[in-house]
Design an enzyme around this catalytic site. Structure first.
Site, PDB file in Angstrom:
ATOM      1  N   HIS A   1      89.227  66.924  43.314  1.00  0.00           N
ATOM      2  CA  HIS A   1      88.442  65.693  43.416  1.00  0.00           C
ATOM      3  C   HIS A   1      87.400  65.762  44.535  1.00  0.00           C
ATOM      4  O   HIS A   1      86.357  65.132  44.445  1.00  0.00           O
ATOM      5  CB  HIS A   1      89.394  64.517  43.657  1.00  0.00           C
ATOM      6  CG  HIS A   1      88.747  63.208  43.957  1.00  0.00           C
ATOM      7  ND1 HIS A   1      87.699  62.700  43.227  1.00  0.00           N
ATOM      8  CD2 HIS A   1      89.009  62.284  44.932  1.00  0.00           C
ATOM      9  CE1 HIS A   1      87.345  61.518  43.729  1.00  0.00           C
ATOM     10  NE2 HIS A   1      88.107  61.254  44.757  1.00  0.00           N
TER      11      HIS A   1
ATOM     12  N   ASP B   1      94.930  61.364  43.376  1.00  0.00           N
ATOM     13  CA  ASP B   1      93.774  62.226  43.638  1.00  0.00           C
ATOM     14  C   ASP B   1      94.249  63.673  43.682  1.00  0.00           C
ATOM     15  O   ASP B   1      95.127  64.020  44.487  1.00  0.00           O
ATOM     16  CB  ASP B   1      93.140  61.901  44.992  1.00  0.00           C
ATOM     17  CG  ASP B   1      92.452  60.548  45.016  1.00  0.00           C
ATOM     18  OD1 ASP B   1      92.179  60.000  43.941  1.00  0.00           O
ATOM     19  OD2 ASP B   1      92.198  60.040  46.128  1.00  0.00           O
TER      20      ASP B   1
ATOM     21  N   HIS C   1      90.350  62.214  52.350  1.00  0.00           N
ATOM     22  CA  HIS C   1      89.935  63.024  51.211  1.00  0.00           C
ATOM     23  C   HIS C   1      89.581  64.442  51.658  1.00  0.00           C
ATOM     24  O   HIS C   1      90.026  65.431  51.049  1.00  0.00           O
ATOM     25  CB  HIS C   1      88.705  62.403  50.529  1.00  0.00           C
ATOM     26  CG  HIS C   1      88.994  61.219  49.677  1.00  0.00           C
ATOM     27  ND1 HIS C   1      89.068  59.937  50.174  1.00  0.00           N
ATOM     28  CD2 HIS C   1      89.207  61.108  48.336  1.00  0.00           C
ATOM     29  CE1 HIS C   1      89.321  59.094  49.194  1.00  0.00           C
ATOM     30  NE2 HIS C   1      89.409  59.778  48.061  1.00  0.00           N
TER      31      HIS C   1
ATOM     32  N   HIS D   1      89.894  57.408  38.496  1.00  0.00           N
ATOM     33  CA  HIS D   1      90.364  56.875  39.778  1.00  0.00           C
ATOM     34  C   HIS D   1      90.336  55.348  39.755  1.00  0.00           C
ATOM     35  O   HIS D   1      89.632  54.699  40.525  1.00  0.00           O
ATOM     36  CB  HIS D   1      89.504  57.431  40.910  1.00  0.00           C
ATOM     37  CG  HIS D   1      89.518  58.923  40.977  1.00  0.00           C
ATOM     38  ND1 HIS D   1      90.373  59.631  41.791  1.00  0.00           N
ATOM     39  CD2 HIS D   1      88.816  59.856  40.293  1.00  0.00           C
ATOM     40  CE1 HIS D   1      90.184  60.930  41.627  1.00  0.00           C
ATOM     41  NE2 HIS D   1      89.238  61.086  40.712  1.00  0.00           N
TER      42      HIS D   1
END
Length: 250
Positions: A69, A65, A197, A59
């Site tokens: 991850h 991503d 995320h 990263h």
């Protein structure tokens, strides 16, 4: 007569030992920075060629991503398992530069997205949502790019509510940003921490970071091509990201 010309715009930050990278506070462990190790350079180890070993975290720089991850996507695809068709899609560019110029901690809201959609149409399946913030101007310096003080890193991103709403209600492929990560600099303090995320990777969506030249793209109509290394077991990969724009001159 109509003259059509396809322009290829490189959205990738050049990758070197000087490329800004994420810096996590203790006790978390950071990835290694990118570096080259010379093996031969037209000399005794290799008289007719020059080649290097590369050392890098997954990263670093402009990178993708993959779902695996994040803990919310731990059963999802690694980089090598991402279907190629999902690495190519339309680009929807949402311009946040004015808001970010006033507030580097600015967070994209659901209202910002629906206002954009009222002009450009609803985000559609397979599109990439790209946030233009103007942050690429800080890429000359890691200090400026991370914009950190004693309270944390101050870079723009997406609100927790908007991250969840996009992940659940829009069938986009992923989110692309100009900053070092897909979440805002202060996102570690959000609920949940690092909501882009958490929600995107947990809903089989992807992230792209450290993009450049978004100002050269139209709000809609460009084709995005994302080319990560197909690393088996990889949670992410430095990537070349290109946009193809159909320029029409009357």
């Amino acid at each position: 007569m109509t003259d059509r010309r396809l322009e290829v715009v490189d959205l990738t930050t050049p990758l070197s030992s000087q490329t800004p990278a994420l810096r996590l506070p203790e006790p978390f462990v950071n990835l290694i920075d990118f570096s080259l190790e010379e093996v031969s350079a037209y000399n005794e180890p290799g008289p007719f060629w020059r080649h290097n070993n590369i050392h890098t975290g997954e990263h670093i720089g402009t990178h993708l991503d993959a779902p695996v991850h994040w803990i919310s996507g731990r059963d999802g695809d690694d980089v090598s398992q991402i279907p190629p068709r999902r690495l190519i899609g339309g680009a929807a560019v949402l311009d946040m530069t004015a808001a970010v110029a006033e507030n580097p901690d600015y967070l994209l809201t659901v209202d910002d997205v629906t206002e954009w959609e009222s002009v450009h149409g609803t985000l559609s399946q397979g599109q990439w949502l790209l946030l233009r913030t103007g942050w690429e101007i800080h890429g000359h310096s890691e200090k400026a790019f991370l914009n950190a003080d004693e309270t944390g890193s101050h870079t723009p991103g997406v609100s927790p509510e908007c991250a969840e709403w996009l992940a659940v209600n829009r069938e986009i492929t992923g989110l692309g940003v100009e900053t070092v990560g897909v979440d805002a600099g202060m996102a570690g303090t959000f609920d949940p921490p690092f909501p882009v995320h958490y929600h995107f990777l947990g809903h089989d969506k992807y992230g792209l970071t450290s993009l450049r030249n978004l100002g050269r793209l139209p709000s809609t109509g460009a084709l995005l091509i994302v080319a990560p290394l197909p690393i088996v077991g990889g949670t992410g990969s430095p990537s070349r990201v290109l946009a193809v724009v159909d320029r029409i001159a009357e």
